[in-house]
Design an enzyme around this catalytic site. Structure first.
Site, short mmCIF file in Angstrom:
data_model
loop_
_atom_site.label_atom_id
_atom_site.label_comp_id
_atom_site.label_asym_id
_atom_site.label_seq_id
_atom_site.Cartn_x
_atom_site.Cartn_y
_atom_site.Cartn_z
N LYS A 160 -7.27 -10.18 2.25
CA LYS A 160 -7.28 -8.96 3.06
C LYS A 160 -5.88 -8.39 3.07
CE LYS A 160 -9.14 -5.94 5.80
NZ LYS A 160 -8.62 -4.89 4.85
N GLN A 219 1.48 -11.00 4.19
CA GLN A 219 0.13 -10.79 4.73
C GLN A 219 -0.56 -12.13 5.04
OE1 GLN A 219 -0.72 -7.16 4.41
NE2 GLN A 219 -2.03 -7.66 6.14
N LYS A 270 -2.69 -8.09 -1.37
CA LYS A 270 -2.10 -6.73 -1.32
C LYS A 270 -2.25 -6.09 -2.70
CE LYS A 270 0.14 -4.08 1.60
NZ LYS A 270 0.11 -4.08 3.07
N GLY A 283 -5.64 0.58 3.70
CA GLY A 283 -4.53 1.48 3.43
C GLY A 283 -3.17 0.84 3.63
N ASP A 284 -2.17 1.54 3.16
CA ASP A 284 -0.75 1.22 3.41
C ASP A 284 -0.01 2.52 3.07
OD1 ASP A 284 1.09 -1.35 3.90
OD2 ASP A 284 2.10 -0.19 2.36
N SER A 325 -8.70 -4.00 11.26
CA SER A 325 -9.51 -4.02 10.03
C SER A 325 -10.54 -5.15 10.11
CB SER A 325 -8.62 -4.24 8.80
OG SER A 325 -8.01 -3.03 8.40
P1 NDP Z 1 2.55 6.38 5.44
O1 NDP Z 1 2.42 6.66 4.00
O2 NDP Z 1 1.58 6.96 6.39
O3 NDP Z 1 4.00 6.79 5.96
C1 NDP Z 1 5.15 6.25 5.41
C2 NDP Z 1 6.36 6.84 6.09
O4 NDP Z 1 7.52 6.11 5.69
C3 NDP Z 1 6.62 8.29 5.70
O5 NDP Z 1 7.24 8.95 6.76
C4 NDP Z 1 7.55 8.13 4.51
O6 NDP Z 1 8.36 9.27 4.28
C5 NDP Z 1 8.39 6.97 4.94
N1 NDP Z 1 8.86 6.25 3.73
C6 NDP Z 1 8.10 5.65 2.79
N2 NDP Z 1 8.85 5.13 1.80
C7 NDP Z 1 10.11 5.43 2.13
C8 NDP Z 1 11.35 5.17 1.51
N3 NDP Z 1 11.44 4.51 0.34
N4 NDP Z 1 12.47 5.61 2.16
C9 NDP Z 1 12.38 6.27 3.35
N5 NDP Z 1 11.22 6.54 3.97
C10 NDP Z 1 10.12 6.14 3.38
O7 NDP Z 1 2.57 4.78 5.55
P2 NDP Z 1 2.28 3.86 6.81
O8 NDP Z 1 2.71 4.53 8.05
O9 NDP Z 1 0.88 3.38 6.70
O10 NDP Z 1 3.22 2.61 6.49
C11 NDP Z 1 4.55 2.50 6.99
C12 NDP Z 1 4.98 1.05 6.99
O11 NDP Z 1 4.07 0.28 7.82
C13 NDP Z 1 4.95 0.34 5.63
O12 NDP Z 1 5.98 -0.62 5.60
C14 NDP Z 1 3.61 -0.38 5.64
O13 NDP Z 1 3.60 -1.49 4.78
C15 NDP Z 1 3.56 -0.82 7.10
N6 NDP Z 1 2.24 -1.15 7.63
C16 NDP Z 1 1.21 -0.26 7.56
C17 NDP Z 1 -0.02 -0.59 8.11
C18 NDP Z 1 -1.14 0.38 8.15
O14 NDP Z 1 -2.16 0.04 8.76
N7 NDP Z 1 -1.04 1.54 7.57
C19 NDP Z 1 -0.26 -1.92 8.70
C20 NDP Z 1 0.92 -2.75 8.79
C21 NDP Z 1 2.10 -2.36 8.26
P3 NDP Z 1 8.07 10.21 3.01
O15 NDP Z 1 6.84 10.98 3.37
O16 NDP Z 1 9.28 11.04 2.88
O17 NDP Z 1 7.86 9.29 1.83
O1 2IT Z 2 0.46 -4.31 5.97
C1 2IT Z 2 -0.66 -4.31 6.50
O2 2IT Z 2 -1.00 -5.17 7.31
C2 2IT Z 2 -1.59 -3.21 6.17
N1 2IT Z 2 -1.23 -2.32 5.41
C3 2IT Z 2 -2.99 -3.21 6.73
C4 2IT Z 2 -3.89 -4.07 5.91
C5 2IT Z 2 -5.34 -4.03 6.27
O3 2IT Z 2 -6.09 -4.71 5.54
O4 2IT Z 2 -5.76 -3.37 7.22
#
Ligand code: NDP
Ligand code: 2IT
Length: 445
Positions: free
Chosen positions: A90, A111, A126, A165-166, A377
């Site tokens: 997952k 993860q 992942k 997603g991520d 999830s």
């Molecule tokens: P999104 O794509 O929705 O948003 C990502 C954000 O981070 C954007 O504002 C983006 O800016 C910025 N960003 C991405 N890459 C870079 C970079 N190299 N330098 C600076 N800013 C950056 O992603 P999420 O919000 O889903 O994910 C954000 C973080 O949370 C990640 O580390 C992800 O692994 C983690 N995460 C996500 C989960 C989820 O459920 N979605 C669960 C657990 C963890 P820009 O638009 O300019 O690229």
């Molecule tokens: O980093 C994370 O935990 C995620 N992007 C969410 C993974 C998931 O399976 O919901």
């Protein structure tokens, strides 16, 4: 670090050259695990660590698609199925130009422990691609997702591997991926992907869950110092899914979030970020953060700057790995920082973590603090399996229970191992022991 673990670490690093982020994640976990191996020599005997660091399966594939001008584009797709001791693999899919095997492996490795901490029956995996969705039309994103799934479908399934997603993968992408999976397999297998739309098998609260969960975890840390988010000044990095929902929850608990960022710069909004406007700009229009500043009085936009230059009591890094280094950490500490909750995966460098811990700042590592997304999830999978759907209130209650439980597990494990308040140690040991016990029970596989 324990010398037995050092030898295993050196082998892992040598066997996986050029994967800096994976190395970083492995070293950080190993640094916590010496005391566990003193108590459990059977883990060494059974080569649990060597096995944990070698993914059960790694898939790399070509993703061909045509852009709107008719030109052929080639991307690389990945899925690393890391560990299935506790359940089907997952973990999310990341679409970002920086994606390569070392990033996918670091995320998959983290993860494993994160998913174990949730207490839900999910293993660790992942995936993703170096595809850059930025500036692409919906039709291009759809064609890319369809091509990606045309290979991925044979490797996943509700009992095998369940992506979500991520970065760069949200509801739109999950929709296109699910549609293609259904078309190829001729099965309405809801539990094969999470983060689905509400009308077609998704769960309420999943979109909000990671950001909400990070704030709930951080609130639990603050409680140990007799305080809360109420009245606190907060800075958040990123302005994507995790960041926006962390901002919303922190403000619902009485905080003022004064800054957030994207990869181009950051905004400062001393009145507190207007979440409705932020959602409109980022989620509806898919515009840049700069646009938010253009539409609201009193907001400044700093092109190319670091959001960590803004003082706060609580910092919630919610963008990406290694976005907060030792220098930024020291600056935040000088500015009166009390707590850090990592919404992103590994956003703080090892130097930054050392600075926070040295200064006595409450520090919640991503594998604990951002586990609310994957936990919800798992709640989505539960609803799919029972062909049921729960109310927002009930689902949020479950999320809150899970986050409070993760905080408790981390804190009590840190106490048990003689380092109270060390959430890094608590999360690493708490997650590891659960997986290691299951691996021992399941024999040499
Ligand atoms: P999104 O794509 O929705 O948003 C990502 C954000 O981070 C954007 O504002 C983006 O800016 C910025 N960003 C991405 N890459 C870079 C970079 N190299 N330098 C600076 N800013 C950056 O992603 P999420 O919000 O889903 O994910 C954000 C973080 O949370 C990640 O580390 C992800 O692994 C983690 N995460 C996500 C989960 C989820 O459920 N979605 C669960 C657990 C963890 P820009 O638009 O300019 O690229
Ligand atoms: O980093 C994370 O935990 C995620 N992007 C969410 C993974 C998931 O399976 O919901």
């Amino acid at each position: 670090m324990d010398s037995r673990l050092e030898a295993i670490r050196d082998t892992v690093l040598a066997r996986n050259p050029g994967e800096a982020e994976f190395h970083q994640a492995v070293v950080e976990v190993f640094e916590s695990l010496g005391p566990v191996h003193d108590r459990h020599p059977e883990f060494l005997e059974a080569a649990i660590l060597e096995r944990l660091c070698e993914p059960e399966r790694q898939i790399i594939f070509r993703v061909p698609w045509t852009d709107d001008t008719g030109r052929v584009q080639i991307n690389r797709g990945f899925r690393v199925e890391f560990n299935s001791a506790l359940g089907p693999y997952k973990g999310g899919l990341r679409f970002h130009p920086s994606v390569y095997l070392g990033i996918v492996k670091f995320l998959g490795f983290e993860q494993i422990f994160k998913n174990a901490l949730t207490g839900m029956p999910i293993g660790g995996g992942k995936g993703g691609s170096d595809f850059d969705p930025r500036g692409r039309s919906d039709a291009e994103v759809m064609r890319f997702c369809q091509s990606f799934m045309t290979e991925l479908y044979r490797h996943i399934g509700e009992y095998t591997d369940v992506p979500a997603g991520d970065i760069g993968v949200g509801g739109r992408e999950i929709g296109y991926l699910f549609g293609q999976y259904k078309r190829i397999t001729n099965r309405y297998e809801s539990g094969v992907l999470t983060g689905k739309g509400i009308s077609w098998g998704g769960s309420l609260v999943r979109p909000e869950a990671t950001g909400f969960g990070t704030v709930i975890f951080t609130q639990e840390m603050l409680k140990t110092r007799g305080t809360s988010f109420d009245g606190k000044r907060v800075v958040v990095s990123g302005s994507g899914n995790v960041a926006i929902n962390a901002i919303a929850k922190a403000q619902a608990l009485g905080a003022t979030v004064v800054a957030c960022s994207d990869s181009s710069g950051y905004i400062v909004d001393e009145a507190g970020i207007d979440v409705g406007l932020l959602r409109q700009v980022k989620e509806v229009e898919r515009a840049r953060l700069k646009e938010y500043a253009a539409r609201r009085a009193g907001v400044s936009y700093v092109e190319g700057g670091s959001v960590w230059d803004v003082d706060a009591s609580v910092a919630l890094p919610c963008a990406t790995q290694n976005e907060l280094d030792g220098g930024a950490a020291a600056r935040l500490v000088r500015g009166g920082l009390l707590a850090v909750g990592e919404g992103a995966n590994m956003p703080s460098t090892r130097d930054a973590v050392a600075v926070f811990q040295e200064a006595g700042v409450l520090f919640g590592p991503g594998k604990a603090a951002n586990a609310g997304g994957v936990a919800t999830s798992a709640l989505e999978m539960q609803q799919n399996a029972s062909r049921d759907s729960w109310s927002f209130e009930h689902t949020e209650e479950r999320l809150t229970e899970i986050m409070v439980g993760i905080h408790h597990r981390c804190a009590s494990t840190a106490d048990e191992y003689g380092d109270p308040g060390n959430y890094v140690l608590g999360a690493n040991i708490g997650g590891f022991v659960k997986v290691a016990d299951a691996m021992l029970a399941q024999g040499l596989i």
